[in-house]
Design a protein around this motif. Structure first.
Motif, PDB file in Angstrom:
ATOM      1  N   ARG A  32      -5.666  10.253  12.606  1.00 25.83           N
ATOM      2  CA  ARG A  32      -5.957  11.461  11.716  1.00 25.83           C
ATOM      3  C   ARG A  32      -4.882  12.125  11.050  1.00 25.83           C
ATOM      4  N   VAL A  33      -3.733  12.263  11.688  1.00 26.64           N
ATOM      5  CA  VAL A  33      -2.825  13.055  11.238  1.00 26.64           C
ATOM      6  C   VAL A  33      -1.619  11.907  10.836  1.00 26.64           C
ATOM      7  N   ALA A  34      -1.191  11.086  11.780  1.00 28.15           N
ATOM      8  CA  ALA A  34      -0.270  10.037  11.423  1.00 28.15           C
ATOM      9  C   ALA A  34      -0.800   9.151  10.344  1.00 28.15           C
ATOM     10  N   VAL A  35      -0.134   8.705   9.291  1.00 31.72           N
ATOM     11  CA  VAL A  35      -0.830   7.855   8.399  1.00 31.72           C
ATOM     12  C   VAL A  35      -0.027   6.512   8.478  1.00 31.72           C
ATOM     13  N   SER A  36      -0.885   5.354   8.795  1.00 31.55           N
ATOM     14  CA  SER A  36      -0.385   4.300   9.058  1.00 31.55           C
ATOM     15  C   SER A  36      -0.183   3.548   7.414  1.00 31.55           C
ATOM     16  N   GLU A  37       0.675   2.410   7.506  1.00 29.50           N
ATOM     17  CA  GLU A  37       0.887   1.661   6.223  1.00 29.50           C
ATOM     18  C   GLU A  37      -0.470   1.156   5.529  1.00 29.50           C
ATOM     19  N   LYS A 106       1.171   1.019 -18.820  1.00 32.37           N
ATOM     20  CA  LYS A 106       1.858   1.298 -19.623  1.00 32.37           C
ATOM     21  C   LYS A 106       3.437   1.458 -19.601  1.00 32.37           C
ATOM     22  N   VAL A 107       3.835   1.791 -18.303  1.00 31.52           N
ATOM     23  CA  VAL A 107       5.106   1.708 -17.878  1.00 31.52           C
ATOM     24  C   VAL A 107       5.218   1.225 -16.556  1.00 31.52           C
ATOM     25  N   ASN A 108       6.214   0.760 -16.026  1.00 37.32           N
ATOM     26  CA  ASN A 108       6.376   0.146 -14.785  1.00 37.32           C
ATOM     27  C   ASN A 108       6.910   1.273 -13.613  1.00 37.32           C
ATOM     28  N   TYR A 109       5.560   2.003 -13.119  1.00 43.92           N
ATOM     29  CA  TYR A 109       5.878   2.945 -12.237  1.00 43.92           C
ATOM     30  C   TYR A 109       6.755   2.509 -10.817  1.00 43.92           C
ATOM     31  N   ARG A 110       7.649   3.469 -10.556  1.00 47.09           N
ATOM     32  CA  ARG A 110       8.477   3.348  -9.519  1.00 47.09           C
ATOM     33  C   ARG A 110       8.148   4.493  -8.205  1.00 47.09           C
ATOM     34  N   PHE A 111       7.631   3.818  -7.353  1.00 40.44           N
ATOM     35  CA  PHE A 111       7.263   4.528  -5.965  1.00 40.44           C
ATOM     36  C   PHE A 111       7.856   3.893  -4.784  1.00 40.44           C
ATOM     37  N   ALA A 112       8.437   4.561  -4.022  1.00 39.70           N
ATOM     38  CA  ALA A 112       9.049   4.097  -2.589  1.00 39.70           C
ATOM     39  C   ALA A 112       7.949   4.587  -1.308  1.00 39.70           C
ATOM     40  N   VAL A 113       7.970   3.676  -0.393  1.00 41.84           N
ATOM     41  CA  VAL A 113       7.368   4.168   0.763  1.00 41.84           C
ATOM     42  C   VAL A 113       8.563   4.679   1.832  1.00 41.84           C
ATOM     43  N   GLU A 114       8.004   5.841   2.502  1.00 33.79           N
ATOM     44  CA  GLU A 114       9.059   6.311   3.541  1.00 33.79           C
ATOM     45  C   GLU A 114       8.323   6.688   4.825  1.00 33.79           C
ATOM     46  N   ARG A 115       9.182   6.897   5.790  1.00 33.72           N
ATOM     47  CA  ARG A 115       8.424   7.118   7.039  1.00 33.72           C
ATOM     48  C   ARG A 115       8.901   8.160   7.675  1.00 33.72           C
ATOM     49  N   LYS A 116       8.246   8.900   8.741  1.00 32.38           N
ATOM     50  CA  LYS A 116       8.665   9.959   9.424  1.00 32.38           C
ATOM     51  C   LYS A 116       7.819   9.873  10.687  1.00 32.38           C
ATOM     52  N   LYS A 117       8.485  10.713  11.708  1.00 32.77           N
ATOM     53  CA  LYS A 117       7.723  10.948  12.937  1.00 32.77           C
ATOM     54  C   LYS A 117       6.768  11.866  13.119  1.00 32.77           C
ATOM     55  N   PHE A 122       4.690   8.927  16.599  1.00 32.65           N
ATOM     56  CA  PHE A 122       3.873   8.134  15.757  1.00 32.65           C
ATOM     57  C   PHE A 122       4.568   8.139  14.733  1.00 32.65           C
ATOM     58  N   ASP A 123       4.692   6.920  13.849  1.00 31.02           N
ATOM     59  CA  ASP A 123       4.998   6.648  12.628  1.00 31.02           C
ATOM     60  C   ASP A 123       3.924   7.148  11.543  1.00 31.02           C
ATOM     61  N   SER A 124       4.574   7.746  10.610  1.00 32.72           N
ATOM     62  CA  SER A 124       3.692   8.286   9.582  1.00 32.72           C
ATOM     63  C   SER A 124       4.178   7.732   8.012  1.00 32.72           C
ATOM     64  N   TYR A 125       3.454   7.162   7.247  1.00 34.54           N
ATOM     65  CA  TYR A 125       4.165   6.520   5.884  1.00 34.54           C
ATOM     66  C   TYR A 125       3.298   7.435   4.825  1.00 34.54           C
ATOM     67  N   TYR A 126       4.503   7.660   3.726  1.00 43.17           N
ATOM     68  CA  TYR A 126       4.063   8.352   2.557  1.00 43.17           C
ATOM     69  C   TYR A 126       4.668   7.824   1.362  1.00 43.17           C
ATOM     70  N   LEU A 127       4.450   8.304   0.300  1.00 41.76           N
ATOM     71  CA  LEU A 127       5.095   7.967  -1.059  1.00 41.76           C
ATOM     72  C   LEU A 127       6.148   8.824  -1.473  1.00 41.76           C
ATOM     73  N   THR A 128       7.159   8.469  -2.194  1.00 38.11           N
ATOM     74  CA  THR A 128       8.048   9.351  -2.982  1.00 38.11           C
ATOM     75  C   THR A 128       8.170   8.476  -4.213  1.00 38.11           C
ATOM     76  N   THR A 129       8.784   9.450  -4.926  1.00 35.16           N
ATOM     77  CA  THR A 129       9.200   9.011  -6.380  1.00 35.16           C
ATOM     78  C   THR A 129      10.478   9.855  -6.866  1.00 35.16           C
TER      79      THR A 129
END
Length: 205
Positions: A32-37, A106-117, A122-129
């Motif tokens: 529920r808290v940690a977000v898997s890929e 319309k444009v080529n969006y640039r997002f990156a996936v990062e990981r935190k503990k 537990f590994d939890s994944y999120y987006l950055t830009t």
């Protein structure tokens, strides 16, 4: 039953309760808290399918969510992904979490996936830009008393050049601009998340 046996039995019960709480708590955090890929990808896909900018924005780091006007940008991104992507909508989340570019937008969006503990376990994944700074150049010759009104999302909210220079979350932003007391028309910018500076040029009619 001897007192020692009672104490030993009580300790065993307490230890079993502690272990149970740790197992249940760990399961809750992991699911529920940690977000898997996979869960991150599913959330992105759901946001696009439902054109839910708020859900899409929640997949980003807290700092990214706090970017000024990010809610406007996020809403425009999911609309663009939903309406214009030539990739299947059901695969957009997986495409983004794999670090690939969604085709047809319309444009080529640039997002990156990062990981935190989470809790150090537990590994939890999120987006950055990256924020895209916007500089406004006035070629109207009417002076510096320029008024910029953001009209995206029906806001009609006055924004400053300083706010624009601080950077915008990816997405499309629409403006009405007046200078020297005259209406200079409507303008827009489309940030992609690459961090490049966008030059918004205001010209006389």
């Amino acid at each position: 039953m001897k007192r020692k046996d009672l104490i030993a039995g009580s300790l065993i019960v307490v230890l079993l309760i502690v272990v149970l709480l740790l197992v249940v708590g760990g399961f809750f955090v992991k699911t529920r808290v940690a977000v898997s890929e996979n869960r991150l990808a599913a959330n992105i896909t759901k946001a696009v399918q439902n054109k839910d900018g708020a859900l899409f924005l929640r997949q980003f780091s807290k700092d990214t969510q706090g970017i000024k006007f990010s809610d406007i940008g996020a809403q425009s991104v999911v609309k663009d992904l939903h309406d214009n992507a030539t990739d299947p909508t059901s695969e957009i989340g997986k495409i983004i979490t794999d670090g690939r570019t969604v085709v047809g937008t319309k444009v080529n969006y640039r997002f990156a996936v990062e990981r935190k503990k989470v809790l150090g376990l537990f590994d939890s994944y999120y987006l950055t830009t990256r924020k895209s700074p916007v500089t406004v150049t006035d070629y109207t010759g009417d002076g510096d008393d320029m008024t910029i009104t953001m009209t995206s999302g029906g806001r009609n909210q006055t924004v400053t050049q300083r706010q624009l220079r601080s950077g915008l979350f990816p997405g499309r932003y629409d403006f009405d601009i007046s200078s020297g007391g005259e209406d200079d028309g409507s303008y827009w910018v489309h940030a992609a998340g690459g961090g490049d500076t966008i030059d918004l040029t205001v010209t006389a009619d």
